[in-house]
Design an enzyme around this catalytic site. Structure first.
Site, PDB file in Angstrom:
ATOM      1  N   HIS A 142       0.615  -1.015  -0.160  1.00  0.00           N
ATOM      2  CA  HIS A 142       0.060   0.074   0.181  1.00  0.00           C
ATOM      3  C   HIS A 142       0.919   1.163  -0.055  1.00  0.00           C
ATOM      4  O   HIS A 142       1.686   1.474   0.880  1.00  0.00           O
ATOM      5  CB  HIS A 142      -0.955  -0.042   1.094  1.00  0.00           C
ATOM      6  N   LYS A 163      -0.671  10.968   0.974  1.00  0.00           N
ATOM      7  CA  LYS A 163       0.346  10.347   0.075  1.00  0.00           C
ATOM      8  C   LYS A 163      -0.027  10.571  -1.178  1.00  0.00           C
ATOM      9  O   LYS A 163       1.052  11.141  -2.169  1.00  0.00           O
ATOM     10  CB  LYS A 163       0.325   8.786   0.157  1.00  0.00           C
ATOM     11  N   ASP A 181      -1.710   3.825  -4.745  1.00  0.00           N
ATOM     12  CA  ASP A 181      -2.453   3.083  -4.042  1.00  0.00           C
ATOM     13  C   ASP A 181      -1.793   1.642  -3.750  1.00  0.00           C
ATOM     14  O   ASP A 181      -1.698   1.018  -2.588  1.00  0.00           O
ATOM     15  CB  ASP A 181      -3.948   3.245  -4.366  1.00  0.00           C
ATOM     16  N   ARG A 246      16.761  13.044  14.447  1.00  0.00           N
ATOM     17  CA  ARG A 246      17.112  14.421  14.048  1.00  0.00           C
ATOM     18  C   ARG A 246      18.463  14.358  13.746  1.00  0.00           C
ATOM     19  O   ARG A 246      18.733  15.527  13.380  1.00  0.00           O
ATOM     20  CB  ARG A 246      16.783  14.861  15.390  1.00  0.00           C
TER      21      ARG A 246
END
Lengths: 322, 87
Positions: A142, A163, A181, A246
């Site tokens: 997906h 998305k 998709d 980070r």
């Protein structure tokens, strides 16, 4: 385990390779289980051990001229013994006539006989490529697959996180859509190749706009049929306490079909331009592919600087060794 | 406005990972957090800032907090530094 029916193989290749099904129609729903094919010279001469019934069996001029040399009883024995192993199908290449009796034996044994006049050197590479693709390990993922600067990026994340909107934004910036998709991924050698399913090809569904045909809207340069998947970007909702990477020193990865792919998690929040972030992640991936890790480089410089400070400190400190 | 001096105990000093750990922990608090070393003060929630201190082992950091949960913040951050950034 992936498998493919003989009838599917026949239908898919029939036009290109001029296939004709001459006998054994009853066995057409048998399964091809391996992508390699076998030539059967020795098997017809009696060495049946190495025959894999799940592979496509191939007869060419050599096999047929051998069979033609045998008298009719010996020929029928050789063929019956071979068909007795229930091979999924026999593909006869480069000939236009068969010795008598073969089709009857194939009908009885329910072994499909597929014939083509085209020579083996033309037919065999094509069926090998076709079978390797069709029988490769495969997974449906997906997400949206986009080609960014030649890097295949699979964008994943929960439904509604944006998305497709991201993909649309990337397309408007000149990148190319591979699949939206449902991404069909198969293993080709050591590479993961992603493509769209036939139905969804070139389409993108965006809430508020509906289903868009990207090829019609943006032209052929905005699409691609397939692309190696090289990295995964996961869009995740921004949460205060979730610790995101980070530094970028520790590279995360995620497996698809047993192959690890670099994974970058991008938190989505208002004011964060996610398509830009994805674009830069792809650029960074290009750098990494060339062996340059910005975060590592930075971290090395910092450590060198700290070591320098450290030595200065010990020189300045009273009572330090001299 | 609590303030606390702590000494960097880990061998590598406040390197990249240590700075990240400090900034991550700082970000969980509402209050403002400042950290200084050798007269330079930076925002404790900024990784780049904390890294810029280039604080080696033995250096003294001053953590200063201001805001709602400032006492908690200063305690936990001081503990983090004293525990060698969890390394």
């Amino acid at each position: 385990m992936t498998q493919l029916s003989v009838s599917q193989f026949f239908e898919d290749m029939r036009e290109d390779l001029d296939f004709a099904l001459v006998a054994g129609r009853e066995g057409i729903n048998g399964k091809i289980r391996e992508s390699q094919f076998q030539k059967n010279g020795l098997a017809l001469a009696g060495d049946l051990g190495p025959v894999h019934p799940g592979r496509m069996q191939v007869w060419g001029y050599t096999e047929l001229s051998y069979l033609k040399k045998l008298d009719s009883t010996a020929r029928s024995d050789a063929i019956s013994a071979f068909f007795g192993l229930s091979p999924c199908a026999v593909l006869i290449v480069g000939v236009d006539t068969l010795p008598d009796g073969i089709t009857t034996l194939a009908d009885t044994a329910q072994v499909p006989l597929i014939m083509t006049k085209l020579p083996g050197r033309e037919v065999l590479p094509q069926i090998l490529t076709y079978l390797e693709t069709r029988l490769a390990p495969r997974a449906h993922m997906h997400g949206v697959l986009v080609d960014l600067y030649g890097v295949g990026v699979l964008i994943q994340g929960k439904s509604g996180i944006g998305k497709s909107e991201c993909a649309l934004h990337l397309i408007t910036r000149g990148h190319r859509l591979v699949a939206d998709d449902v991404v069909d991924i198969h293993l080709h050698g050591q590479e993961l190749v992603g493509q769209s399913t036939d139905l969804l090809k070139h389409h993108l569904e965006v809430r508020g706009l509906g289903i868009l045909n990207i090829k019609d809207l943006f032209g052929v340069v905005a699409i691609r049929y397939e692309k190696n998947v090289e990295m995964i970007i996961e869009l995740v909702p921004w949460t205060a306490d979730q610790s995101f990477d980070r530094l970028g020193i520790d590279l995360e990865s995620k497996e698809i079909l047993g192959h690890p792919l670099p994974l970058v998690r991008i938190p989505v929040a208002p004011g964060r331009n996610v398509p830009t972030l994805i674009e830069v992640a792809a650029r960074n991936r290009l750098l990494q592919r060339m062996g340059y890790f910005s975060a590592h480089e930075f971290s090395r410089n910092l450590s060198a600087q700290i070591a320098l400070e450290n030595s200065r400190q010990s020189v300045d400190a009273p009572g330090a060794e001299n | 406005m609590p303030e606390r001096n702590v000494t960097v105990t880990n061998e590598l000093g406040v390197h990249a990972r240590a700075a990240a750990a400090f900034a991550q922990l700082s970000s969980r608090f509402e209050c403002e957090i400042f950290v200084s070393c050798r007269g330079m003060e930076v925002d404790g929630k900024s990784i780049m800032g904390v890294m810029m201190l280039t604080a080696p082992m033995g250096a003294e950091l001053t953590i200063r907090t201001e805001g709602e949960d400032d006492h908690d913040a200063v305690e936990q951050l001081a503990a983090l530094v004293e525990n060698s950034f969890g390394e």
